[in-house]
Design a protein around this motif. Structure first.
Motif, PDB file in Angstrom:
ATOM      1  N   ALA A  96       0.849  -1.188   0.000  1.00 54.55           N
ATOM      2  CA  ALA A  96       0.000   0.000   0.000  1.00 54.55           C
ATOM      3  C   ALA A  96       0.887   1.241   0.000  1.00 54.55           C
ATOM      4  O   ALA A  96       2.112   1.147   0.050  1.00 54.55           O
ATOM      5  N   LEU A  97       0.266   2.429  -0.046  1.00 57.29           N
ATOM      6  CA  LEU A  97       1.038   3.673  -0.025  1.00 57.29           C
ATOM      7  C   LEU A  97       1.905   3.741   1.228  1.00 57.29           C
ATOM      8  O   LEU A  97       3.068   4.148   1.180  1.00 57.29           O
ATOM      9  N   ALA A 123       0.501   3.723  -9.296  1.00 54.08           N
ATOM     10  CA  ALA A 123       1.655   4.514  -8.860  1.00 54.08           C
ATOM     11  C   ALA A 123       1.171   5.757  -8.124  1.00 54.08           C
ATOM     12  O   ALA A 123       0.072   6.270  -8.386  1.00 54.08           O
ATOM     13  N   PHE A 124       2.008   6.251  -7.178  1.00 56.83           N
ATOM     14  CA  PHE A 124       1.664   7.445  -6.398  1.00 56.83           C
ATOM     15  C   PHE A 124       2.726   8.520  -6.585  1.00 56.83           C
ATOM     16  O   PHE A 124       3.923   8.220  -6.680  1.00 56.83           O
ATOM     17  N   SER A 125       2.271   9.764  -6.595  1.00 55.82           N
ATOM     18  CA  SER A 125       3.215  10.875  -6.635  1.00 55.82           C
ATOM     19  C   SER A 125       3.886  11.030  -5.278  1.00 55.82           C
ATOM     20  O   SER A 125       3.397  10.544  -4.257  1.00 55.82           O
ATOM     21  N   GLY A 126       5.013  11.728  -5.260  1.00 56.11           N
ATOM     22  CA  GLY A 126       5.718  11.990  -4.009  1.00 56.11           C
ATOM     23  C   GLY A 126       6.742  10.926  -3.683  1.00 56.11           C
ATOM     24  O   GLY A 126       7.051  10.042  -4.479  1.00 56.11           O
ATOM     25  N   ARG A 127       7.270  11.034  -2.483  1.00 51.81           N
ATOM     26  CA  ARG A 127       8.243  10.080  -1.956  1.00 51.81           C
ATOM     27  C   ARG A 127       8.035   9.963  -0.453  1.00 51.81           C
ATOM     28  O   ARG A 127       7.363  10.802   0.168  1.00 51.81           O
ATOM     29  N   SER A 128       8.639   8.951   0.142  1.00 48.98           N
ATOM     30  CA  SER A 128       8.421   8.713   1.569  1.00 48.98           C
ATOM     31  C   SER A 128       9.111   9.748   2.444  1.00 48.98           C
ATOM     32  O   SER A 128       8.794   9.869   3.628  1.00 48.98           O
ATOM     33  N   GLY A 134       1.190  11.844  -2.803  1.00 47.90           N
ATOM     34  CA  GLY A 134       0.073  10.999  -2.381  1.00 47.90           C
ATOM     35  C   GLY A 134      -1.051  10.882  -3.366  1.00 47.90           C
ATOM     36  O   GLY A 134      -2.041  10.198  -3.088  1.00 47.90           O
ATOM     37  N   ALA A 135      -0.942  11.523  -4.538  1.00 49.93           N
ATOM     38  CA  ALA A 135      -1.983  11.384  -5.561  1.00 49.93           C
ATOM     39  C   ALA A 135      -1.727  10.123  -6.371  1.00 49.93           C
ATOM     40  O   ALA A 135      -0.621   9.888  -6.856  1.00 49.93           O
TER      41      ALA A 135
END
Length: 248
Positions: A96-97, A123-128, A134-135
């Motif tokens: 999951a995200l 796939a999600f935008s951003g990084r951890s 989170g989009a």
């Protein structure tokens, strides 16, 4: 942009899932000032269409892999699967995200034999490392059927000498069955659940093996063993007769 507009669109060159920062300058009669900065990521690319592929499919496991479609290495992915094609019930989500999974292959295990599963990847935008993304992208989907379980195989002497009737059980997910003799030669292939093997020696032990075949290949083979009938004795003949006995 300029007053009175309150929104503006911007086309950004470069690759997907990139962090962008902007500030707003507000100007009036007495001067101008800058707003607090804000940041956001551009959207990630969805996995490449038709690249979500099942492999190493067995009776209870499979490996799902995909093409990351040019996303940077920090891009996160969600993978979920279900026996329901609408994903309304029984959904499992190995990544999951919140998992911060950035790879391109996920093994699935503890699956039911001979069962169809539907898989989707996003796939999600951003990084951890920050909170600006989170989009999610659209889902790219695939499906597969695990290999069927081994049928139960049994044999019995045929109605004639030199024959054996092989019978096996039906198993979920099987499209057809392959029956082999003890040396591995194919005796039968098809959808029936029995086969009569002929041309055999009398009172002799024979072995056969059967496997169920699905769209992804064959499951494990099960084994059965039995004897052909012995020949009937010949008609008895009197060899000698005595006062109280007879020899046949």
């Amino acid at each position: 942009m300029a007053y009175p507009a309150s929104t503006v669109g911007e086309n950004l060159p470069g690759s997907p899932n990139q962090l962008v920062g902007r500030r707003l300058r507000v100007t009036d009669t007495w001067g101008s000032g800058l707003s607090v900065p804000t940041s956001i990521y551009t959207l990630a690319n969805p996995p490449l269409t038709d690249s979500v592929v099942p492999s190493l499919v067995s009776t209870g496991s499979a490996l799902i892999s995909w093409n990351q479609n040019g996303n940077p290495s920090y891009t996160r992915y969600l993978l979920s699967y279900s026996q329901d094609s609408t994903f309304a019930t029984g959904v499992s989500t190995p990544t999951a995200l919140a998992s911060d999974f950035t790879g391109s292959a996920v093994p699935l295990s503890v699956l039911a034999t001979g069962t169809t599963y539907f898989v989707r990847v996003q796939a999600f935008s951003g990084r951890s490392a920050d909170v600006y993304g989170g989009a999610g992208t659209v889902f790219i989907s695939t499906s597969f059927t695990t290999l069927p379980a081994s049928p139960s195989l049994g044999g019995s002497p045929g109605i004639s000498y030199g024959q054996i009737t092989w019978n096996w059980t039906s198993v979920p997910g099987a499209r057809y069955y392959n029956l082999y003799d003890g040396a591995g030669a194919l005796l039968y292939t098809g959808g029936a659940l029995s086969f009569v093997q002929t041309g055999l020696a009398t009172n002799t032990q024979y072995t056969a093996r059967v496997e169920a075949v699905s769209g992804n290949g064959a499951g494990a083979r099960s084994t059965g063993t039995t004897f052909t009938l012995a020949n009937n004795p010949t008609v008895p003949v009197v060899n000698a007769a005595y006062a109280s006995s007879v020899t046949y």
